[in-house]
Structure formats: C-alpha cells, structure tokens
Motif scaffolding. Structure first.
Motif, short mmCIF file in Angstrom:
data_model
loop_
_atom_site.label_atom_id
_atom_site.label_comp_id
_atom_site.label_asym_id
_atom_site.label_seq_id
_atom_site.Cartn_x
_atom_site.Cartn_y
_atom_site.Cartn_z
N ASN A 143 -2.04 -6.16 -2.63
CA ASN A 143 -1.18 -4.98 -2.75
C ASN A 143 -1.56 -4.08 -3.91
O ASN A 143 -0.77 -3.26 -4.36
CB ASN A 143 0.30 -5.39 -2.87
N CYS A 144 -2.79 -4.20 -4.39
CA CYS A 144 -3.28 -3.34 -5.46
C CYS A 144 -3.55 -1.93 -4.93
O CYS A 144 -4.25 -1.76 -3.92
CB CYS A 144 -4.58 -3.92 -6.02
N PRO A 145 -3.01 -0.88 -5.58
CA PRO A 145 -3.23 0.49 -5.09
C PRO A 145 -4.64 1.00 -5.33
O PRO A 145 -5.01 2.03 -4.77
CB PRO A 145 -2.22 1.31 -5.91
N MET A 146 -5.41 0.33 -6.16
CA MET A 146 -6.78 0.75 -6.40
C MET A 146 -7.71 0.14 -5.35
O MET A 146 -7.29 -0.63 -4.51
CB MET A 146 -7.22 0.31 -7.80
N MET A 147 -8.95 0.54 -5.38
CA MET A 147 -10.00 0.00 -4.50
C MET A 147 -9.83 0.39 -3.04
O MET A 147 -10.45 -0.20 -2.16
CB MET A 147 -10.08 -1.53 -4.61
N GLY A 148 -9.00 1.38 -2.73
CA GLY A 148 -8.86 1.84 -1.35
C GLY A 148 -7.87 1.02 -0.56
O GLY A 148 -8.25 0.14 0.20
N ASN A 149 -6.58 1.32 -0.71
CA ASN A 149 -5.56 0.46 -0.12
C ASN A 149 -4.29 1.24 0.18
O ASN A 149 -3.88 2.09 -0.60
CB ASN A 149 -5.23 -0.67 -1.10
N ILE A 150 -3.66 0.93 1.33
CA ILE A 150 -2.33 1.51 1.61
C ILE A 150 -1.26 0.44 1.71
O ILE A 150 -0.08 0.77 1.80
CB ILE A 150 -2.34 2.38 2.89
N ALA A 151 -1.62 -0.84 1.66
CA ALA A 151 -0.63 -1.93 1.72
C ALA A 151 -0.09 -2.18 0.32
O ALA A 151 -0.20 -3.27 -0.23
CB ALA A 151 -1.26 -3.19 2.29
N ILE A 152 0.55 -1.16 -0.25
CA ILE A 152 0.89 -1.17 -1.67
C ILE A 152 2.38 -1.38 -1.93
O ILE A 152 2.79 -1.43 -3.09
CB ILE A 152 0.43 0.13 -2.34
N SER A 153 3.17 -1.52 -0.88
CA SER A 153 4.62 -1.63 -1.04
C SER A 153 5.22 -2.39 0.13
O SER A 153 4.62 -2.47 1.21
CB SER A 153 5.24 -0.24 -1.10
N PRO A 154 6.42 -2.96 -0.06
CA PRO A 154 7.08 -3.62 1.07
C PRO A 154 7.26 -2.71 2.27
O PRO A 154 7.12 -3.17 3.42
CB PRO A 154 8.43 -4.04 0.47
N TYR A 155 7.53 -1.45 2.05
CA TYR A 155 7.66 -0.52 3.17
C TYR A 155 6.36 -0.44 3.98
O TYR A 155 6.38 -0.53 5.22
CB TYR A 155 8.03 0.88 2.67
N MET A 156 5.23 -0.32 3.27
CA MET A 156 3.96 -0.22 3.97
C MET A 156 3.56 -1.55 4.61
O MET A 156 2.89 -1.57 5.64
CB MET A 156 2.86 0.27 3.02
N SER A 176 1.97 -8.20 -10.36
CA SER A 176 1.69 -7.28 -11.47
C SER A 176 1.72 -5.83 -11.03
O SER A 176 2.15 -4.95 -11.79
CB SER A 176 0.32 -7.62 -12.09
N HIS A 177 1.26 -5.55 -9.82
CA HIS A 177 1.23 -4.16 -9.35
C HIS A 177 2.61 -3.65 -8.99
O HIS A 177 2.84 -2.43 -8.94
CB HIS A 177 0.28 -4.03 -8.16
N MET A 178 3.53 -4.55 -8.74
CA MET A 178 4.89 -4.14 -8.43
C MET A 178 5.62 -3.70 -9.70
O MET A 178 6.51 -2.84 -9.65
CB MET A 178 5.63 -5.27 -7.73
N ILE A 179 5.24 -4.24 -10.85
CA ILE A 179 5.89 -3.89 -12.11
C ILE A 179 5.65 -2.43 -12.45
O ILE A 179 6.58 -1.67 -12.73
CB ILE A 179 5.42 -4.81 -13.25
N TRP A 180 4.37 -2.00 -12.47
CA TRP A 180 4.11 -0.62 -12.88
C TRP A 180 4.45 0.41 -11.80
O TRP A 180 4.48 1.61 -12.08
CB TRP A 180 2.68 -0.45 -13.40
N GLN A 181 4.72 -0.08 -10.58
CA GLN A 181 5.23 0.82 -9.55
C GLN A 181 6.76 0.75 -9.44
O GLN A 181 7.35 1.36 -8.56
CB GLN A 181 4.61 0.47 -8.20
N PHE A 182 7.38 -0.03 -10.34
CA PHE A 182 8.84 -0.14 -10.44
C PHE A 182 9.47 -0.67 -9.15
O PHE A 182 10.48 -0.15 -8.67
CB PHE A 182 9.45 1.21 -10.86
N MET A 183 8.86 -1.74 -8.61
CA MET A 183 9.40 -2.45 -7.47
C MET A 183 9.75 -3.87 -7.90
O MET A 183 9.25 -4.38 -8.89
CB MET A 183 8.38 -2.48 -6.32
N ASN A 184 10.60 -4.51 -7.12
CA ASN A 184 11.08 -5.86 -7.47
C ASN A 184 10.06 -6.91 -7.05
O ASN A 184 9.79 -7.07 -5.85
CB ASN A 184 12.42 -6.13 -6.78
#
Length: 293
Positions: A143-156, A176-184
C-alpha cells in the motif's frame, strides 16, 4: 508469527550476497527473508538456503510502475515481475509482493486521483493473476503510494478487490504509510483479515512542528534532500507513531500466522552497514517482545 526482513537495506549498505544475508539474518534471530530486486535470482543459492531449513524465503518483492508507457519501461517491469512469479512458483516461494502501476493521467497539478488508473490497473491485474494462479503464487499488493501504485487506501482496496476476484490476490500490509496519510492502521487489520498475506514492519514519525510550517504538500526529493522541511519520515519499528502492541494484538485476533518483515528505511539508522544491522536488530527486538508476550 515470525519476524523476517526485507533484504533491501542490507544490499544498499553493501551486503549483496544472499547467502551472507541469510546467515547474518539467522544468527541475529530472523526467521524469514523477503528478497528485493537488487538480489540476483540464482536458483541454486535460493534452493540451498531453503533446503538448509534454518531460515525461510517466503516472498520476493518487486514494486515498480508497471503502467509506465515511456520507452517501454512499464513493459520491461512487467516482464521482470512475471519472471519472479515463475521463479517463485518453481522454488516454492509463497508470495510475490508488488505495486499496481499507475497511469500518468492520475496526476494533475499537486493532486492525485488513483481512480483514473482503475481501468488500466484492472486489465493488468487480471493478466497478472493468470500467471500467479498458473504458478500457485500469491500476489500481495503493497500500500505504498510511491513506486507506481493506486492500492494506497482501504477505499482503493475495495475497488480493486471488487474488480479482480481471486483468492491469490491480497495485501502486503504496511501500517507506516497509513500514518502519514492519516488513516487508521489498526482497525483495517481486522476489516481486511482475509486479504492480509504479508505484513511489513516499518514505522512513521510525523514531525508536527514542520507540518505546521509547510503543510502536507511540501515533500523532499532525492535531489534536494531538504530534510529541515520534511514533515514525516520513516522510522524503525518502535521509534515512530505506531502502537506495535496494538498492531500485534490485532494480528493475533485475525489469526495471522505469517511474517512481519522488517523494512528498514530509517534515515537515522543508515550510513554504514553496521548502523543498518543495528537498526534491523533493534526493530526485530521491538516486534518480538509483543509476539512473545
């Protein structure tokens, strides 16, 4: 549960031989390896390590933008990923971890709309899952938003799992990626219990003083290394904002029996092989104490 590591931090620090990595990891209490793209896919070395039985190799990781149309870069990355699926299937490696790819029309100005890439990602994932099912390999999307990814959130995740229905498709869950995107990072472990194939042990620290000065859009680049204005940074497990006691408790609640794979990207514990090794051991020890109770 067992604690493993991603090989990337060690190879970046100069330890490039997989046999040496496996021996160091075993001697320092790790029980699984997630092998990154800088390690050569040498069938004999992988087979020898697995046959020895001291430490497992349960995953390969290859995160790239598979939908990059410039100079056939995406095509080359697809070929490399499929090569890893075939390699994993042949050697009995359970999982291949990857990103989804993203199309350029998902970016406009300072904004990012991953839904713009859903159609192209769906087509690619369906093709990918044919290879995975053929070789009996699980695909775990990071679920890392870097490296070319759209599976970055529970919605996606919901969007993609709805469109690509396969019991071989799941998540490499990285809190870790959920913390800086302010997700649980906690509740979603419970919600996606059936889709968590792999788990990354990495933390994030939000630097709130910097955040109040620059806002969320001000990010560093490799060129500038503008750390004085960075508002978040990855940390070793236990040095960031995540409650790992709660993480492990939730993993126990869902019956997770896989690996927590330590991913070391902490800038404080980089700079030499010795510091990287110390960082990996420190992170492992923090996770291990909650596993062992």
């Amino acid at each position: 549960m067992k604690v493993g590591l991603i090989t990337n931090s060690l190879t970046w620090a100069g330890m490039k031989d997989l046999k040496q990595i496996s021996e160091w990891a075993y001697e320092n209490g790790f029980r699984d390896l997630e092998v990154g793209p800088t390690v050569e896919l040498d069938e004999k070395i992988f087979s020898d390590i697995k046959a020895e039985g001291k430490i497992d190799i349960s995953a390969l990781i290859y995160c790239r933008n598979f939908l990059d149309e410039e100079n056939d870069i995406g095509k080359e990355h697809k070929e490399q990923l499929i090569k890893r699926i075939e390699f994993a299937g042949k050697l009995g490696i359970e999982k291949v971890i990857c990103s989804t790819g993203v199309t350029k029309d998902a970016y406009y100005g300072a904004r990012f709309n991953p839904e713009k890439s859903v159609e192209a990602v769906t087509i690619w994932l369906k093709e990918l899952m044919e290879h995975a099912e053929k070789h009996n390999v699980k695909i775990a999307i990071e679920n890392c938003p870097m490296m070319g990814n759209i599976a970055i959130s529970p919605y996606m995740w919901e969007v993609l799992f709805d469109k690509v229905d396969s019991d071989k498709l799941g998540l490499a869950y990285d809190p870790s990626h959920m913390i800086w995107q302010f997700m649980n990072p906690y509740e979603n472990i419970l919600k996606y219990r059936d889709k968590i194939f792999h788990f990354h042990g990495k933390d994030t620290e939000v630097l709130y003083n910097n955040l109040s000065k620059v806002g969320i859009l001000h990010n560093i680049t490799e060129e500038t290394k503008f750390f004085e204005h960075q508002w978040w940074r990855h940390r070793l497990v236990g040095l960031g904002d995540i409650d790992w006691n709660k993480i492990i408790a939730n993993l126990y609640e869902i019956g997770y029996e896989g690996t927590i794979s330590i991913e070391h990207e902490d800038p404080v514990w980089e700079g030499s092989l010795d510091k990287v090794e110390q960082g990996l051991i420190r992170a492992k020890n923090h996770v291990q104490r909650f596993i062992e109770g």
